[in-house]
Design a protein around this motif. Structure first.
Motif, PDB file in Angstrom:
ATOM      1  N   ALA A  49       0.829  -1.215   0.000  1.00 19.67           N
ATOM      2  CA  ALA A  49       0.000   0.000   0.000  1.00 19.67           C
ATOM      3  C   ALA A  49       0.858   1.259   0.000  1.00 19.67           C
ATOM      4  N   ASN A  50       2.048   1.145   0.567  1.00 16.11           N
ATOM      5  CA  ASN A  50       2.974   2.288   0.594  1.00 16.11           C
ATOM      6  C   ASN A  50       4.358   1.791   0.177  1.00 16.11           C
ATOM      7  N   LEU A  51       4.394   1.100  -0.971  1.00 18.97           N
ATOM      8  CA  LEU A  51       5.569   0.330  -1.372  1.00 18.97           C
ATOM      9  C   LEU A  51       6.818   1.185  -1.535  1.00 18.97           C
ATOM     10  N   GLN A  52       6.732   2.260  -2.290  1.00 20.69           N
ATOM     11  CA  GLN A  52       7.929   3.052  -2.585  1.00 20.69           C
ATOM     12  C   GLN A  52       8.548   3.640  -1.319  1.00 20.69           C
ATOM     13  N   GLU A  53       7.718   4.132  -0.434  1.00 14.72           N
ATOM     14  CA  GLU A  53       8.223   4.686   0.831  1.00 14.72           C
ATOM     15  C   GLU A  53       8.879   3.591   1.674  1.00 14.72           C
ATOM     16  N   ASN A  54       8.219   2.433   1.733  1.00 18.49           N
ATOM     17  CA  ASN A  54       8.755   1.321   2.524  1.00 18.49           C
ATOM     18  C   ASN A  54      10.105   0.857   1.986  1.00 18.49           C
TER      19      ASN A  54
END
Length: 438
Positions: A66-71
């Motif tokens: 759901a928040n792949l790039q940030e993770n």
């Protein structure tokens, strides 16, 4: 799935590592951590199965994505600053197939840790796959159980073998010496960061029955990197030793067939088999491994002796029992069939599954799932010489589901005649030989 530019670039880099390793088995790799970047880790994320069990942090693929790039950005930053440490592992105990009362433990890592494990597996595989020997079949790209079975059967057919050493290692995954394994890996990998992360992966705590423990030895089964790590250890301890030392000191032809920790050694002469059996115990002891003395055995498996009327024995390998039988031309040849212990275990699982699901789904859904399970069985056990055993399993499984379908209510749902009519309209998968051994 569409192949992206990032996937192509990552694959090319890994292929180059494999190419360099294949050119020089003494090649050392000094810089590898730069392969753990956002692009490569995103590919690993995409490749992970969303249906796999969830770690103790409760995060699954959907949550993480759901928040792949940030993770991933945060993960890569942690790797660069050495602040990343694998989370504690959730332990699950499952029964061993074909071994009544025996269990084995699996470790379920957190989802983010699985991403790192996946990339670690790719890097290590690129380096070591070109070095692994042809005697090794387990957890290798382009090689599988049926390749090992076919190679073993062909060797037994083409060569005179007096004895087969049926090897059973005692808790192989759980007794791998981590210090020795790191020493082996450090001979080729000089990237200190990568080695430190492998060491950290070993030290991850295991949560079992509410208690957290840190083990001193072994690699966790269930960790994505564990198969390649186990193969590296076995390659050095067993495969190379057998190829470079054992073969040159034997009077006759000897051959090893290994699928991870499941191995057999075929020996042309009994005298060689006895010497190898003794030497193998010493070799394993040197690396803190041990044979299961009760299950490791020397098996008489001579076609020549069988022709003379001397009784021979059988042995199990990868779910099959190998034995000497007669061809249609009455020639003594090696054959195989489904292992009795493995089939009894599978039939018990069929019974337990039918019992548990009989009142939870509609008839059509139960039958669909049942057919899928049988198809999987046929695809694995459908090998040359084994049609009769597979047919017998299908028949017994059919009787089991008939019994439990009649327990869906107080009144019987089927007579046998009605059940046979249902089978005509909704047939079970047909028994088929999927893997020819010759």
């Amino acid at each position: 799935m569409v192949i992206t530019e990032d996937q192509t670039t990552t694959a090319t880099k890994l292929k180059r590592i494999a190419w360099l390793s294949s050119l020089d088995k003494h090649k050392q790799f000094n810089q590898l951590m730069h392969h753990f970047n956002e692009e490569s880790l995103q590919i690993c994320f995409q490749e992970l199965n969303r249906k796999k069990a969830i770690g103790r942090d409760g995060v699954d693929k959907e949550n993480y994505g759901a928040n792949l790039q940030e993770n991933l950005k945060s993960l890569v930053s942690g790797l660069k600053t050495m602040s990343y440490s694998p989370g504690n592992i959730r332990e699950v105990v499952i029964p061993k197939e074909g071994k009544k009362g025996k269990t084995r433990t699996l470790g379920i890592s957190n989802f983010e840790d699985k991403i790192i494990q996946k990339m670690m597996h790719k890097v290590l595989e690129s380096i070591y796959e070109p070095l692994f020997l042809k005697s090794s079949y387990g957890f290798r790209a382009g090689r599988g159980c049926h390749d090992a079975i076919r190679a073993l059967r062909n060797h037994l057919y083409m060569n005179e073998v007096e004895r087969v050493i049926d090897i059973d290692l005692a808790n192989f995954f759980g007794t791998i010496d981590r210090k020795i394994l790191l020493q082996i890996i450090s001979e080729k990998i000089k990237d200190k960061k990568l080695l430190r992360y492998i060491a950290r992966m070993f030290k991850a705590g295991i949560l079992s029955n509410g208690e957290l423990t840190v083990q001193d030895e072994g690699v966790v089964q269930g960790n994505i990197s564990s198969p390649i790590l186990a193969n590296i250890f076995a390659h050095y301890v067993i495969d190379e030793w057998f190829e470079d030392v054992v073969k040159h000191r034997c009077k006759g032809k000897v051959e090893l067939f290994r699928y991870c920790d499941d191995s057999v050694i075929c020996c042309q002469y009994e005298s060689d088999a006895k010497r190898i059996r003794t030497a193998l115990t010493k070799r394993l002891g040197k690396y803190n491994l041990a044979l299961n003395e009760e299950k490791t055995k020397m098996v008489r498996f001579s076609k020549r002796e069988r022709e003379q009327g001397i009784k021979q024995e059988s042995f199990d390998f990868l779910g099959f029992t190998f034995y000497l039988g007669k061809s249609r031309a009455s020639v003594i040849i090696p054959k195989l069939k489904s292992s009795g212990a493995r089939i009894r275990s599978k039939l018990k699982k069929v019974n337990d599954w039918c019992k548990s699901i009989r009142n939870k789904c509609k008839m059509q859904e139960i039958w669909k799932r049942f057919c899928v399970k049988l198809e999987g069985h046929i695809r694995y056990y459908g090998v040359s010489f084994n049609r009769e055993a597979v047919s017998a399993f299908i028949y017994r499984a059919r009787c089991i589901i008939f019994k439990w379908l009649n327990c869906r209510s107080q009144r019987k749902s089927f007579t046998w005649e009605k059940f046979l009519l249902y089978l005509q309209k909704h047939p079970l998968p047909k028994v088929k030989i999927y893997h020819s051994l010759f």
